[in-house]
Design a protein around this motif. Structure first.
Motif, PDB file in Angstrom:
ATOM      1  N   ASP A 106      46.040  34.072  46.429  1.00 39.06           N
ATOM      2  CA  ASP A 106      44.668  33.680  46.125  1.00 39.06           C
ATOM      3  C   ASP A 106      43.991  34.837  45.399  1.00 39.06           C
ATOM      4  OD1 ASP A 106      41.613  33.648  47.012  1.00 39.06           O
ATOM      5  OD2 ASP A 106      42.410  31.581  47.053  1.00 39.06           O
ATOM      6  N   PRO A 107      43.230  34.571  44.330  1.00 36.56           N
ATOM      7  CA  PRO A 107      42.597  35.660  43.567  1.00 36.56           C
ATOM      8  C   PRO A 107      41.734  36.591  44.423  1.00 36.56           C
ATOM      9  CG  PRO A 107      42.433  33.612  42.347  1.00 36.56           C
ATOM     10  CD  PRO A 107      43.005  33.270  43.695  1.00 36.56           C
ATOM     11  N   THR A 108      41.114  36.058  45.451  1.00 34.37           N
ATOM     12  CA  THR A 108      40.275  36.922  46.299  1.00 34.37           C
ATOM     13  C   THR A 108      41.119  37.895  47.125  1.00 34.37           C
ATOM     14  OG1 THR A 108      40.210  35.245  48.042  1.00 34.37           O
ATOM     15  CG2 THR A 108      38.411  35.222  46.440  1.00 34.37           C
ATOM     16  N   ASP A 109      42.375  37.559  47.367  1.00 32.85           N
ATOM     17  CA  ASP A 109      43.263  38.430  48.133  1.00 32.85           C
ATOM     18  C   ASP A 109      44.122  39.328  47.253  1.00 32.85           C
ATOM     19  OD1 ASP A 109      42.353  37.226  50.473  1.00 32.85           O
ATOM     20  OD2 ASP A 109      43.942  35.701  50.438  1.00 32.85           O
ATOM     21  N   ILE A 160      48.135  43.584  46.008  1.00 33.45           N
ATOM     22  CA  ILE A 160      48.635  44.596  45.065  1.00 33.45           C
ATOM     23  C   ILE A 160      48.805  45.928  45.778  1.00 33.45           C
ATOM     24  CG2 ILE A 160      48.041  45.950  43.017  1.00 33.45           C
ATOM     25  CD1 ILE A 160      46.714  43.343  41.940  1.00 33.45           C
ATOM     26  N   SER A 161      47.870  46.275  46.646  1.00 36.83           N
ATOM     27  CA  SER A 161      47.957  47.564  47.342  1.00 36.83           C
ATOM     28  C   SER A 161      49.123  47.608  48.330  1.00 36.83           C
ATOM     29  CB  SER A 161      46.645  47.871  48.072  1.00 36.83           C
ATOM     30  OG  SER A 161      46.446  46.969  49.144  1.00 36.83           O
ATOM     31  N   LYS A 162      49.608  46.438  48.755  1.00 43.46           N
ATOM     32  CA  LYS A 162      50.733  46.388  49.690  1.00 43.46           C
ATOM     33  C   LYS A 162      52.091  46.553  49.003  1.00 43.46           C
ATOM     34  CE  LYS A 162      48.530  43.580  53.219  1.00 43.46           C
ATOM     35  NZ  LYS A 162      48.551  42.298  53.935  1.00 43.46           N
ATOM     36  N   VAL A 163      52.097  46.496  47.676  1.00 44.17           N
ATOM     37  CA  VAL A 163      53.356  46.649  46.945  1.00 44.17           C
ATOM     38  C   VAL A 163      53.836  48.080  47.123  1.00 44.17           C
ATOM     39  CG1 VAL A 163      54.421  46.667  44.659  1.00 44.17           C
ATOM     40  CG2 VAL A 163      52.776  44.897  45.249  1.00 44.17           C
TER      41      VAL A 163
END
Length: 139
Positions: free
Chosen positions: A120-123, A128-131
């Protein structure tokens, strides 16, 4: 003779035909492809809802040599103003994209996205930071 051998043999005798003109009849196509040799089976793919042809189909020949002759002699041959795409029905790098498209069109295997699961765009910022660090750097 085992079943996997029979299935592989049938695959090798089968040919994918694409870019078929929509105004051509099955009988006309059969006549065209019998130039390569006797046909065991011929199937045009139709849209489930409209019943209209999708522009591609499959032909099974009696033997591998005849199927190979069909591919060699009828690929890119112009037919009713369109160059026919003719190739092996299964296997080979040339047809991997055709097979994937057919699987999706027929409701089969879904192609896995190289980008992962949809987010979802809001998430998106959190996802991305979890990559992992290693995924962001090419080695």
């Amino acid at each position: 003779m085992s079943a996997p051998y029979i299935d592989r043999e049938k695959q090798l005798r089968s040919v994918f035909v694409g870019n078929i003109p929509f105004d051509v009849t099955e009988s006309e196509l059969r006549d065209k492809f019998e130039q390569a040799g006797p046909i065991v089976s011929f199937r045009l793919v139709h849209d489930r809802e409209s019943g209209k042809p999708k522009g591609y189909g499959f032909i099974e020949y009696q033997d591998v040599a005849t199927a190979n002759s069909c591919v060699r002699n009828l690929n890119n041959v112009e037919y009713n103003g369109r160059p026919l795409r003719v190739g092996p029905a299964a296997g080979g790098d040339q047809n991997n994209e055709n097979i994937k498209a057919l699987q999706q069109a027929l409701g089969g295997l879904q192609q896995e996205s190289p980008y992962g699961d949809p987010v979802d765009p809001t998430d998106a910022p959190e996802a991305i930071s979890k990559v992992g660090y290693s995924a962001l750097h090419y080695t």
